[in-house]
Enzyme design. Structure first.
Site, PDB file in Angstrom:
ATOM      1  N   CYS A   2      12.442  63.968  64.546  1.00 39.12           N
ATOM      2  CA  CYS A   2      12.839  62.903  65.282  1.00 39.12           C
ATOM      3  C   CYS A   2      14.058  63.361  66.259  1.00 39.12           C
ATOM      4  CB  CYS A   2      13.237  61.701  64.505  1.00 39.12           C
ATOM      5  SG  CYS A   2      12.258  61.196  63.319  1.00 39.12           S
ATOM      6  N   ARG A  31      10.302  65.988  70.313  1.00 41.94           N
ATOM      7  CA  ARG A  31      10.743  65.908  68.725  1.00 41.94           C
ATOM      8  C   ARG A  31       9.911  64.755  68.294  1.00 41.94           C
ATOM      9  NH1 ARG A  31      14.637  69.192  67.215  1.00 41.94           N
ATOM     10  NH2 ARG A  31      14.882  67.857  65.292  1.00 41.94           N
ATOM     11  N   TRP A  79       9.494  60.200  65.149  1.00 45.54           N
ATOM     12  CA  TRP A  79       8.344  60.766  64.654  1.00 45.54           C
ATOM     13  C   TRP A  79       7.908  60.525  63.318  1.00 45.54           C
ATOM     14  CZ3 TRP A  79       4.253  63.394  66.725  1.00 45.54           C
ATOM     15  CH2 TRP A  79       3.317  64.295  65.744  1.00 45.54           C
ATOM     16  N   ASN A 105      17.156  61.542  61.282  1.00 44.30           N
ATOM     17  CA  ASN A 105      16.230  62.533  61.599  1.00 44.30           C
ATOM     18  C   ASN A 105      16.239  63.313  60.016  1.00 44.30           C
ATOM     19  OD1 ASN A 105      14.550  64.853  62.233  1.00 44.30           O
ATOM     20  ND2 ASN A 105      15.928  65.653  63.301  1.00 44.30           N
ATOM     21  N   GLY A 106      14.899  63.350  59.751  1.00 45.71           N
ATOM     22  CA  GLY A 106      14.665  64.204  58.073  1.00 45.71           C
ATOM     23  C   GLY A 106      13.870  63.222  57.303  1.00 45.71           C
ATOM     24  N   GLU A 489      -8.816  82.972  61.161  1.00 48.11           N
ATOM     25  CA  GLU A 489      -7.853  82.073  61.981  1.00 48.11           C
ATOM     26  C   GLU A 489      -7.033  83.206  62.925  1.00 48.11           C
ATOM     27  OE1 GLU A 489      -7.059  79.207  62.564  1.00 48.11           O
ATOM     28  OE2 GLU A 489      -5.071  79.144  62.982  1.00 48.11           O
ATOM     29  N   LYS A 493      -6.874  82.667  66.868  1.00 43.72           N
ATOM     30  CA  LYS A 493      -5.454  82.648  67.604  1.00 43.72           C
ATOM     31  C   LYS A 493      -5.318  83.686  68.604  1.00 43.72           C
ATOM     32  CE  LYS A 493      -4.125  79.680  66.245  1.00 43.72           C
ATOM     33  NZ  LYS A 493      -4.231  79.011  65.361  1.00 43.72           N
ATOM     34  N   GLU A 496      -7.769  82.512  71.589  1.00 44.24           N
ATOM     35  CA  GLU A 496      -7.610  81.152  72.616  1.00 44.24           C
ATOM     36  C   GLU A 496      -6.419  81.366  73.218  1.00 44.24           C
ATOM     37  OE1 GLU A 496      -6.182  77.679  70.125  1.00 44.24           O
ATOM     38  OE2 GLU A 496      -5.703  78.905  68.684  1.00 44.24           O
ATOM     39  N   HIS A 512     -23.140  94.702  57.174  1.00 47.32           N
ATOM     40  CA  HIS A 512     -24.283  93.952  57.427  1.00 47.32           C
ATOM     41  C   HIS A 512     -24.418  93.913  58.912  1.00 47.32           C
ATOM     42  CE1 HIS A 512     -24.965  93.384  53.033  1.00 47.32           C
ATOM     43  NE2 HIS A 512     -23.604  92.757  53.194  1.00 47.32           N
ATOM     44  N   LYS A 611      -4.774  69.804  73.601  1.00 47.22           N
ATOM     45  CA  LYS A 611      -4.219  69.690  72.178  1.00 47.22           C
ATOM     46  C   LYS A 611      -5.002  68.820  71.182  1.00 47.22           C
ATOM     47  CE  LYS A 611      -1.126  70.921  69.144  1.00 47.22           C
ATOM     48  NZ  LYS A 611      -1.328  72.137  68.355  1.00 47.22           N
TER      49      LYS A 611
END
Ligand code: F6R
Length: 616
Positions: A2, A31, A79, A105-106, A489, A493, A496, A512, A611
């Site tokens: 946050c 944030r 957040w 925040n936390g 993955e 990365k 993209e 193969h 996103k």
């Protein structure tokens, strides 16, 4: 995550503080952006406050034509972690009297215990962990006639388990802001006409470049006259401001050139946030509260279906290995866009898990609805609180990675895997898994953040490797067992963000067909960690070497044997095989990042991508 901002005018003057606080919040919006609020105290010791659900603009709309004339103020952009996105869950929060006002925040991990033990007779108006803190301060504040906000905060914090960046004010001491930090950043700004406090330096920059970064365990007291810093024993600490060089954009990214790099570097901390309050080391057990299933109902689950897209799908593939190994739970993983267009057979006692960072991916949402229609119990593993998938699933687990702003997913991926591990432990311990194994798993999980940090320290080494390979146009990524999905993955990365062609595959598949393409123009990044499939991986690496393929190896530290086969090598710390993807993925993320930077690409906003993918 946050964002917090606080402002106190030097020498006790008054002015309209709303625009200052709002401008600060705007710089912190990255944030958290689900709701925002502010409180200003005027010279008469009265409070002016406003809150709004939605982005900062909706708070601005509410503040239209209002002036918040005051001497000090605190504000927050949220957040959500505990409690949905509602006005009552929006900060600032207060105690019963409304006279102690706080932004945080936390995560206060033991907020339920604190509420139960100390605050049974208090009136709560929100579902947040933060509100418990306001009431806990009140609990100590009202024990004596002496009004001592700093002392009461310190006493409260001694009981708190979790992370915090806090700014708190009391109408009974209207000339003070008290702040505290543990695990959530706070920066003090010393301007000519004011003191400021914020979650990062960017909101301070229009006012001053003189800052002090608070350390964990430090308490800051701001008055119109000065600032003082104390430790948790209430002893004074001498600190002098330093000058920062950054511009505002750099400050928002914490000095990192891109959000992606910042988010990669955040992983040791965000991983801890994913685990906060969910593991009980002494009992070797885990609890995911959001599952909303009793132990008996969990024991009745006979099959898990994981549905997701992109990186979240890869996290699901890792989850399959973990769930089958740790919880002995038959698990299928499927790409969401395929699921509802075939004729999926959903067996009895199936739990369908939809994994999504954004919680808005149309394919995943559609699959969730279809799985439920077919009679499956459904749950979400989601980052964005209150997102459509989180709401639609009705039951689920938030991964607490904080806002992920770079299009390429990094910290959400590791937190998704973290939650799948916690789930497997919870299920396993309800059936066959012995206490000793549960304890061992938790011990290994808790060691992961420090090990991630070890890899992050090798950022320069990985950058130099990317420098060497930046002109290559084709890459293979290979791994076996639980690291086969990490090969997928790693390739995703790279393609993209750097637009380099890359293919990931289980290394056993090379022979193969794909091995036909191996030559000195197609480097291979291979995960050759010391695990149950090490010898087989080494054989695959030998096969590539024999065909003049260039080899970048990710290996376990201390493994000199495999070094002889490599052109370049990145060492990672040893961990248990089941947890190894949490480490092997980090060099892949850094490699992709540096390749993209070196090729001059827009790392955080790659072409053609978004996103959150809300179309099919
Ligand atoms: C890759 C990436 C995407 C997402 C995918 C699913 O770096 O970010 O592949 O993982 O679009 O998105 P969510 O998790 O929001 O459902």
């Amino acid at each position: 995550m946050c964002g917090i901002i606080g402002y106190i005018i030097k020498e006790g003057g008054e002015k309209n503080l709303a625009p200052i606080l709002i401008n600060g919040l705007r710089r912190l919006e990255y944030r958290g952006y689900d709701s925002a609020g502010l409180s200003v105290i005027n010279a008469k010791g009265e409070v002016l406050k406003e809150k709004s659900v939605g982005k900062i603009d909706s708070l601005v709309e509410k503040l239209k034509d209002q002036e918040f004339i005051g001497t000090l103020g605190i504000a927050h952009t949220r957040w959500a972690t505990h409690g949905g996105v509602t006005e009552s869950n929006t900060h600032p929060h207060t105690d019963c009297s409304g006279r102690i006002i706080l932004v945080h925040n936390g995560i206060i991990e033991n907020y339920r215990d604190l509420r139960e033990k100390f605050l049974k007779d208090h009136n709560f108006v929100s579902e947040t962990d933060t509100e418990v803190l306001a009431h806990l301060i009140e609990y100590f504040y009202t024990q004596t006639n002496k009004k001592d906000l700093r002392g009461s905060l310190i006493k409260a914090l001694q009981l708190v388990v979790g992370t915090y960046g806090i700014a708190v004010v009391s109408l009974d001491e209207p000339n003070k802001i008290i702040c505290a930090r543990k695990g959530s950043p706070l920066v003090l700004g010393v301007a000519d006409d004011a003191f400021l406090i914020a979650s990062d330096a960017s909101p301070l920059l229009p006012h001053t470049k003189k800052v002090i970064y608070l350390e964990d365990g430090e308490i800051l007291e701001l008055t119109p006259k000065d600032f003082q810093i104390f430790n948790l024993k209430d002893e004074k600490i001498a600190r002098t401001p330093e000058e920062i060089e950054w511009n505002e954009e750099q400050a928002q990214k914490g000095g990192f050139p891109h959000f992606m790099l910042k988010e990669i570097f955040e992983q040791p901390n965000t991983f801890k946030d994913a685990l906060a309050g969910r593991l009980v080391p002494n009992d070797g057990v885990a609890h995911l509260g959001g599952l909303r299933l009793t132990d008996e109902e969990l024991r009745q689950i006979k099959k898990i279906k994981i549905i997701a897209c992109g990186s979240a799908f890869h996290a699901g593939l890792v989850g399959k290995y973990i769930l089958e190994h740790v919880a002995w739970m038959p698990t299928d993983v499927e790409v969401a866009s395929e699921f509802r267009y075939r004729d999926p057979v959903v067996e009895d006692n199936t739990l369908t898990i939809c994994i999504s960072q954004s919680g808005e991916t149309a394919d995943t949402l559609g699959a969730l609805i279809e799985a439920r229609r077919k009679g499956s119990k459904v749950m979400g593993i989601v980052n964005v609180v209150g997102s459509t998938i989180a709401r639609e699933a009705g039951r689920g687990v938030y991964i607490h990675a904080g806002p992920e702003l770079s299009v390429a997913s990094t910290k959400a991926f590791t937190n998704q895997v973290a939650i799948l591990m916690v789930l497997a432990l919870q299920l396993g311990r309800l059936t066959h898994l012995p206490l000793a194994t549960g304890k061992l798993i938790i011990k290994s999980i808790l060691e992961i953040p420090a090990k991630m940090q070890e890899i992050i320290k090798q950022n320069e080494v990985i950058k130099n490797i990317a420098e060497k390979y930046k002109a290559y146009e084709d890459f293979y990524f290979i791994g076996r067992g639980i690291n086969a999905p990490i090969a997928l993955e790693g390739a995703l990365k790279l393609k993209e963000i750097s637009y380099v062609h890359a293919e990931g595959m289980p290394s056993g598949e090379l022979k193969h067909g794909p091995i036909a393409l191996i030559d000195d123009k197609c480097p291979v990044m291979a995960i050759v960690t010391k695990d149950s499939l090490y010898e087989k991986m080494v054989s695959n690496v030998e096969e590539i070497k024999a065909r003049h393929g260039k080899l970048i190896l990710i290996a376990t530290e201390g493994d000199e044997d495999v070094k002889k086969l490599s052109d370049d090598i990145i060492y990672i710390p040893k961990t248990s095989e089941m947890l190894s993807p949490l480490l092997t993925v980090v060099p892949m993320q850094l490699f992709a990042y540096h390749m993209a930077v070196l090729r001059g690409k827009d790392v955080d906003r790659p072409r053609n991508l978004a996103k959150s993918v809300t179309v099919e």
